[in-house]
Structures are given as structure tokens and as C-alpha cells.
Enzyme design. Structure first.
Site, PDB file in Angstrom:
ATOM      1  N   GLY A   1      -8.449   4.504   6.656  1.00 35.52           N
ATOM      2  CA  GLY A   1      -9.371   4.265   7.754  1.00 35.52           C
ATOM      3  C   GLY A   1      -8.788   3.403   8.853  1.00 35.52           C
ATOM      4  CB  ALA A   2      -7.824   0.094   9.168  1.00 37.47           C
ATOM      5  CB  SER A   3      -3.080   1.066   7.983  1.00 35.04           C
ATOM      6  OG  SER A   3      -3.329   1.154   6.593  1.00 35.04           O
ATOM      7  CB  THR A   4      -1.167   6.190   8.780  1.00 33.64           C
ATOM      8  OG1 THR A   4      -0.659   7.338   8.089  1.00 33.64           O
ATOM      9  CG2 THR A   4      -0.238   5.877   9.944  1.00 33.64           C
ATOM     10  CD  GLN A   5      -0.506   2.646   4.632  1.00 33.46           C
ATOM     11  OE1 GLN A   5      -0.928   1.933   5.544  1.00 33.46           O
ATOM     12  NE2 GLN A   5      -1.322   3.437   3.943  1.00 33.46           N
TER      13      GLN A   5
ATOM     14  CD  GLU B   1      -3.071   0.738   2.296  1.00 34.06           C
ATOM     15  OE1 GLU B   1      -3.979   1.581   2.414  1.00 34.06           O
ATOM     16  OE2 GLU B   1      -2.911  -0.209   3.103  1.00 34.06           O
TER      17      GLU B   1
END
Length: 488
Positions: free
Chosen positions: A197-201, A158
Site C-alpha cells: 500500500g505504501a511501498s514497493t520492493q 520487507e
């Protein structure tokens, strides 16, 4: 870790055979199309991309043709009703049938990539995850497109695909030069930050080798090598952060300091504790059907303390870390921050009408937002009522993530561009994903030349001017000499 695009097992090798199976170059002119379903944790979006049919695998000209937002939640929300996940996609797939010319349907690749929401579901219930993927696969195979699979992306995928998309759209890999040739610019790449919504990169090019090999990906694009740092933080996406904050409030038995004064809501405990992200805060015995009414107190200081508890800055096994013991080199160069990063900062700028060009201004804007009452917020943005109460928490989280987590400061923060699109194309992982699986960015490129940087152009132009001036001077001297001889 060496890779052309990604480290996941299904793209560890550059997929040169994909085109040979069902996506080989078409004869004749016209446009080709590709479809990607971005199955995020909170919603699904369908993107239709297009490019000239005679330019495939040769240029950087893929653009977004259209998009469609699927109604309802993400496909992971259908864990208890897997067939519903497939049905939810029908409306947008029908729209794609109209957007792509009928004669191109059978040769248009169709992909579905699921992200952190499905990664979480796969952790808690692999069976439910498989059922949801089976449902969407059954639906997608009923359409006349060239369906090439529904998969769960890793966090690294992602992050890297988002970085590829941003730099591809900004023509940092290759661009069409004014002399009519494809050139590789000498400008650097931009870093990419995604808040889903559920993770950050966070992903950016780095000159030094990563101390943790798990955070490094090596890419070969158009004959150029890139060493990229990337990390994905699961449970640090917008929706999961809000759930974790709710769990923290319930644990402390206090009112919600991040909600505005005058706002209250009934919270179903099942919704708070069903996520693996809140498992550490979950009471041993609780009634899943219990509803608790919480009220907002609009306290920026207490909200900041509540958000701080989401991060662990106390230990680092490397020379430097972001948070939670994760290695990160110093941020450098320009960055694009998209998804919820963009929407949060856009709210501060356009609704609150406050500047956000430095860490100090961001802090002031966040404090002003968190001090605003529910009535005042409704007056400012009545159309955003559904998300309005959570903007203080989101802005506080973004502030701490960027400044304390990723360690941007007064010198590096201005290098962040908060953007939703590059041109007419949305920034995200979807385009990079399609470019990879359809072999649209080759590892080598024979028919382009290196671009010349700005400084070199200036020197060449100055030399050209000097040559002209010298030539003119010589002509002038020659003319005067000829005139003198004529007079004699």
C-alpha cells in the site's frame, strides 16, 4: 553488508538464542505453530503457520495453517486513536485461539511486524507511532501465546523476507528428495517483487557486487551463500501512488485522466495532503476540510503522462539505475510478483479478459482498461466497485514501474509469474520473518546432500542404459559362442 537474513538492528545476528528462551524443540510428535501479524499500510492480516514438532530447525516443511484479515485500515490509520489499533486485532486473535490447539498456546510464538504505513507515521509523528505500537503490544500480551514483540520493519527487511518466503515455498533452498533425504537443489533462486500500500520492493540474487552497498545483503542459508540485491521504494505503494496522482490532478486543476468516463468523486483535501508522500505537492495554505469534486476523463495518454511524473529517470550516479538515482543491476532469472502486482494483472486477465504475457500485450491491456467507461466497468465487475475506478491508474503505474523502472523487456518480462500463493501459502514477508526469528532456516546444514542437476541425471541415465546394452550384448555373444561349441 553481511547478514543471515536482514540488516535491521534487531536481527543483525542470527537469533540462535531465541529458541533457547522460549521456543526450544518440543518433545514428542504433533504439530507446532507460529503466528505473524502482517501490519501493512492499508490492512492487517494474521497468519498461522504449522510444522511437525519433531522436525523443527531441520526441514523446509513449514506451511500456512490459516489466515484472518483484520477489519478496517492498517494500524497506522489509528494515529489519532491508538487504542483502536489494539482493539482492531481482537477478532483475528480470537480466531487464532481456535485455530491453534489449546495445549500449544503457551509455546506458540506470536509476532507483529509493521511495514511502510508505520514507517511513514514514524517519520511524521514518532510519538503517534510509539503510541500505536504500545496499544497493539498491550492487546497482544493479553493472549496466552508466546508474544515476542511488535516492530517496524525496514524496507530492506520487507524485501529480503519476501524473497526468502518465495524461495522457501518453491523449495529452492532445500527439498525432500525421492531417495528419502533432504537435498539442496542446484536450481537457481527466483526474484521477488512486492507492491504494497505504501511501498514497493524488488529483490533478486545477483552474481556481481552492488555498486551501492546499501542495496546488497549477503545471506547464509543451509550452508549456501547468496548475494542478494534489494531496494524498497517508499511512497511507491498502490495507495500512496493513488494519493500522489490525486495531488497531481489538483495541482494542475484538471479532471482525472486515470478515472473512467462517467465516474466522479468528492475528495477531501485533508486525505490527499496528510501523507508525507504528497508533501511536495501540498499547497502552503489550504482548508483541510474542503472537498473537491473530480470527474474522470478516461484518457490513457494523459494518465500515462501523470504517472510518468512520479519517476525520475534523468540522473544516475552509478553505471545503471532503476529510477530516482537508485542503483540496480540488470534483472535476470525468474521472478514472482505478488500483492498488488498480482491483483492488477489478475484484473486485466480475468475481468478484461486480455493476455498479459509480453510488454506489448501489457500496454494494449492497460490502454483498453483506461478507455473503458464507468458503466462498462461496473457491468464487468460489480463486486469490485470500491476499487474499480483506480484500476486504470494502478495498471498504468505497474506498466511503467516494470518496463521503465525495473527495465524488464520482451526477453525478461515473460520470466515474471504474477502469483498470490505458492501452493496453499500466501507469498509475502511474513513467513520469512517468522523463519528468521524462530531459527527455522539454519546457516549450515549437515544432514543433506547436494542435488544433481537435470543434465547430470540425463548423462547418468544414458550411461546406465549403455552399460545394460553392453552387458546384454556380451551375454548374447557368450551364448552364441557356447551354442557353437556345443554343436561342434
Amino acid at each position: 553488508m553481511a547478514s543471515n537474513f536482514s540488516s535491521s538492528k534487531y536481527v543483525t545476528k542470527y537469533v540462535t538464542k531465541v529458541l533457547g528462551q522460549s521456543g526450544r524443540r518440543k518433545e514428542g510428535s504433533g504439530l507446532q505453530y507460529g503466528i505473524v501479524l502482517d501490519a501493512g499500510s492499508s490492512h492487517t492480516s494474521l497468519f498461522v503457520y504449522k510444522w511437525p514438532a519433531d522436525k523443527e530447525n531441520d526441514t523446509g516443511i513449514v506451511s500456512q495453517h490459516s489466515m484472518c484479515d483484520v477489519h478496517g485500515g492498517g494500524i497506522s490509520s489509528y494515529a489519532e486513536d491508538p487504542p483502536g489499533a489494539g482493539r482492531s486485532l481482537v477478532s483475528c486473535l480470537n480466531q487464532a485461539m481456535k485455530d491453534v490447539p489449546k495445549e500449544r498456546h503457551s509455546v506458540t510464538p506470536l509476532y507483529l511486524g509493521a511495514t511502510a504505513g508505520m514507517r511513514l507515521l514514524n517519520l511524521t509523528s514518532p510519538a503517534a507511532s510509539d503510541s500505536v505500537l504500545s496499544s497493539v503490544t498491550e492487546t497482544l500480551t493479553q493472549y496466552p501465546f508466546d508474544f515476542r514483540g511488535a516492530r517496524i520493519l525496514s524496507g530492506q527487511d520487507e524485501g529480503v523476507f519476501g524473497w526468502v518466503t518465495a524461495n522457501y515455498l518453491l523449495e529452492n533452498f532445500i527439498k525432500y528428495g525421492w531417495v528419502g533425504e533432504w537435498i539442496r537443489p542446484r536450481q537457481g533462486t527466483v526474484g521477488a517483487m512486492d507492491l504494497g500500500g505504501a511501498s514497493t520492493q524488488i529483490t533478486f540474487e545477483t552474481a556481481s557486487q552492488a555498486e551501492d552497498p546499501a542495496n546488497e545483503v549477503k545471506l547464509q542459508l543451509y550452508g549456501q551463500s547468496y548475494r542478494v540485491y534489494t531496494h524498497s521504494f517508499l511512497c511507491y505503494g498502490r495507495d500512496q501512488v493513488l494519493q500522489r496522482l490525486l495531488a497531481g490532478v489538483l495541482q494542475r486543476r484538471i479532471s482525472h485522466p486515470c478515472w473512467p468516463i462517467g465516474y466522479s468523486r468528492k475528495v477531501l483535501l485533508k486525505d490527499v495532503y496528510m501523507s508525507p508522500c504528497t508533501s511536495a505537492q501540498r499547497p502552503q495554505d489550504y482548508d483541510v476540510n474542503t472537498k473537491v469534486t473530480l470527474s474522470g476523463t478516461g484518457d490513457p495518454i494523459l494518465c500515462q503522462q501523470l504517472v510518468s511524473d512520479l519517476f525520475n529517470f534523468s540522473s544516475c550516479p552509478f553505471s545503471q539505475c532503476s529510477f530516482n538515482g537508485i542503483f540496480q543491476p540488470p534483472v535476470a532469472g525468474n521472478f514472482i510478483a505478488f500483492s498488488a502486482f498480482y491483483y492488477t494483472v489478475d484484473f486485466l486477465q480475468k475481468v478484461m479478459k486480455l493476455p498479459v504475457t509480453s510488454p506489448g500485450e501489457l500496454g494494449i491491456a492497460v490502454k483498453a482498461l483506461c478507455n473503458e467507461s464507468w458503466v462498462k466497468l461496473l457491468e464487468r465487475a460489480p463486486s469490485q466497485q470500491a476499487r474499480l475506478a483506480d484500476y486504470c491508474a494502478c495498471a498504468t503505474f505497474v506498466n511503467q514501474l516494470l518496463l521503465q523502472g525495473y527495465r524488464f523487456d520482451e526477453h525478461t518480462f515473460p520470466s515474471i509469474a504474477f502469483q498470490k500463493k505458492a501452493g496453499d501459502t500466501s507469498i509475502g514477508w511474513a513467513l520469512g520473518y517468522m523463519l528468521n526469528l524462530t531459527n527455522m532456516i539454519p546457516p549450515d546444514h549437515q544432514n543433506f546432500r547436494k542435488g544433481t542437476d537435470y543434465g547430470s541425471w540425463v548423462v547418468l541415465i544414458l550411461l546406465f542404459i549403455m552399460v545394460i546394452l553392453v552387458a546384454l550384448a556380451m551375454l548374447f555373444c557368450f551364448a552364441r559362442s557356447s551354442k557353437s561349441q556345443s554343436a561342434i
